[in-house]
Design an enzyme around this catalytic site. Sequence first.
Site, short mmCIF file in Angstrom:
data_model
loop_
_atom_site.label_atom_id
_atom_site.label_comp_id
_atom_site.label_asym_id
_atom_site.label_seq_id
_atom_site.Cartn_x
_atom_site.Cartn_y
_atom_site.Cartn_z
CB THR A 103 48.27 -5.44 6.71
OG1 THR A 103 47.81 -5.24 8.06
CG2 THR A 103 49.09 -6.72 6.65
CE LYS A 118 37.57 -3.04 8.06
NZ LYS A 118 37.73 -1.66 8.48
CG ASN A 178 37.61 -3.98 13.20
OD1 ASN A 178 36.88 -4.36 14.11
ND2 ASN A 178 38.58 -3.12 13.38
CG ASP A 218 37.43 0.06 12.04
OD1 ASP A 218 38.62 -0.10 12.38
OD2 ASP A 218 36.93 -0.52 11.06
N GLY A 246 30.47 5.59 3.12
CA GLY A 246 30.81 4.18 2.95
C GLY A 246 30.98 3.52 4.31
N GLY A 247 31.70 2.38 4.31
CA GLY A 247 31.89 1.62 5.54
C GLY A 247 32.62 2.42 6.62
N GLY A 271 45.00 9.45 10.09
CA GLY A 271 44.34 8.20 10.48
C GLY A 271 45.19 7.22 11.28
P1 ATR Z 1 35.33 2.60 2.82
O1 ATR Z 1 35.16 1.21 3.33
O2 ATR Z 1 36.77 3.08 2.82
O3 ATR Z 1 34.42 3.59 3.47
P2 ATR Z 1 33.57 2.58 0.55
O4 ATR Z 1 32.54 1.89 1.37
O5 ATR Z 1 33.83 2.10 -0.85
O6 ATR Z 1 35.00 2.54 1.25
O7 ATR Z 1 33.20 4.14 0.52
C1 ATR Z 1 33.98 5.09 -0.16
C2 ATR Z 1 33.43 6.48 0.14
O8 ATR Z 1 34.30 7.45 -0.46
C3 ATR Z 1 32.05 6.75 -0.46
O9 ATR Z 1 31.37 7.66 0.38
C4 ATR Z 1 32.40 7.40 -1.81
O10 ATR Z 1 31.39 8.22 -2.36
P3 ATR Z 1 30.19 7.57 -3.23
O11 ATR Z 1 29.25 6.96 -2.24
O12 ATR Z 1 29.61 8.71 -3.96
O13 ATR Z 1 30.84 6.55 -4.12
C5 ATR Z 1 33.56 8.26 -1.38
N1 ATR Z 1 34.44 8.66 -2.47
C6 ATR Z 1 35.30 7.88 -3.16
N2 ATR Z 1 36.00 8.61 -4.05
C7 ATR Z 1 35.55 9.90 -3.94
C8 ATR Z 1 35.87 11.15 -4.59
N3 ATR Z 1 36.79 11.21 -5.55
N4 ATR Z 1 35.21 12.26 -4.18
C9 ATR Z 1 34.29 12.21 -3.22
N5 ATR Z 1 33.94 11.07 -2.57
C10 ATR Z 1 34.56 9.94 -2.93
#
Ligand code: ATR
Length: 271
Positions: A19, A70, A91, A106, A132-133, A240
């Site tokens: 972190t 989170k 967060n 965020d 995702g999140g 980011g």
């Molecule tokens: P975060 O909190 O970082 O958003 P998360 O909630 O686990 O983490 O979400 C990860 C996101 O990255 C999801 O949209 C995931 O797609 P899926 O819903 O199909 O799992 C996406 N993701 C992860 N690896 C990927 C890859 N190799 N190609 C495309 N999308 C990917």
Amino acid sequence: MITGKTKVVCIFGDPIEHTLSPLMHNAAFKELGLDYCYVPFLVKKEKIKDAVEAIRALNIRGVNITVPHKEAVMSYLDEISEEAKYIGAVNTILNEQGNLKGFNTDAYGFVKSLKEENISLKDKFILLLGAGGAAKAVAYGVLKEGANIFIFNRTPSKAYKIKESFSQIGKIEVIEQITPEIIEKFHIVINATSSGLKRDDPMPLEPALLKKGQTYVDLIYTKTPLLKEAESRGCEVIDGLGMLLWQAAKAFEIWTSTPAPVDVMKKFLKK
Ligand code: ATR
């Protein structure tokens, strides 16, 4: 110097070793001469309830929450801000006499990082990769600014869920396939997937689809293969780090009611 009067803020996460938040916040406290200190805590998934109880027990002023807590942390708080409710993730926590309120900074951090690059979002067409999140925080912030979002995810059902809960805020659609004709219309492409975190991750978009003149934004701090590809094709690229900085600045202000010394925080982040 830490004394009996020093206010404590901290971060809960697992893993926590990497972190950058303690660096940024402690530099900011020092800069303004505020009697606060920021410490990292490794909190395992099954201990998050105990850790939240410790905020009250130890009179900790504020907390940042990171992976994997989170969402889970929300069940143990007294109040949740409107944006954190929408996003479904907290967060930042503020402790006021034992009353714990959860925020999500965020979305603010993301939008602010684009504004700092003079990118306006109003009426723009945005391709959001991921559901995702992180994607939810981006979707909330960007919709509130009046942009049109098209969301694409490897697993489409998750994108449809976001559309369902966010369509009250603004214009959001799901796309199930990205073709050269479709990608033409986007001003900004945002990678909110976790693909790009590891060295040999696949790119979340076919390189041939990237188009000169578009802006590519990645939530990952480093220059991902997607950003490198975009740069080589003459696109504007944003990583980011700005989002990380501005979400921290907002958390700082929630805890201290003092404007964050953003330049100092940025300097430490870049180091
Ligand atoms: P975060 O909190 O970082 O958003 P998360 O909630 O686990 O983490 O979400 C990860 C996101 O990255 C999801 O949209 C995931 O797609 P899926 O819903 O199909 O799992 C996406 N993701 C992860 N690896 C990927 C890859 N190799 N190609 C495309 N999308 C990917």
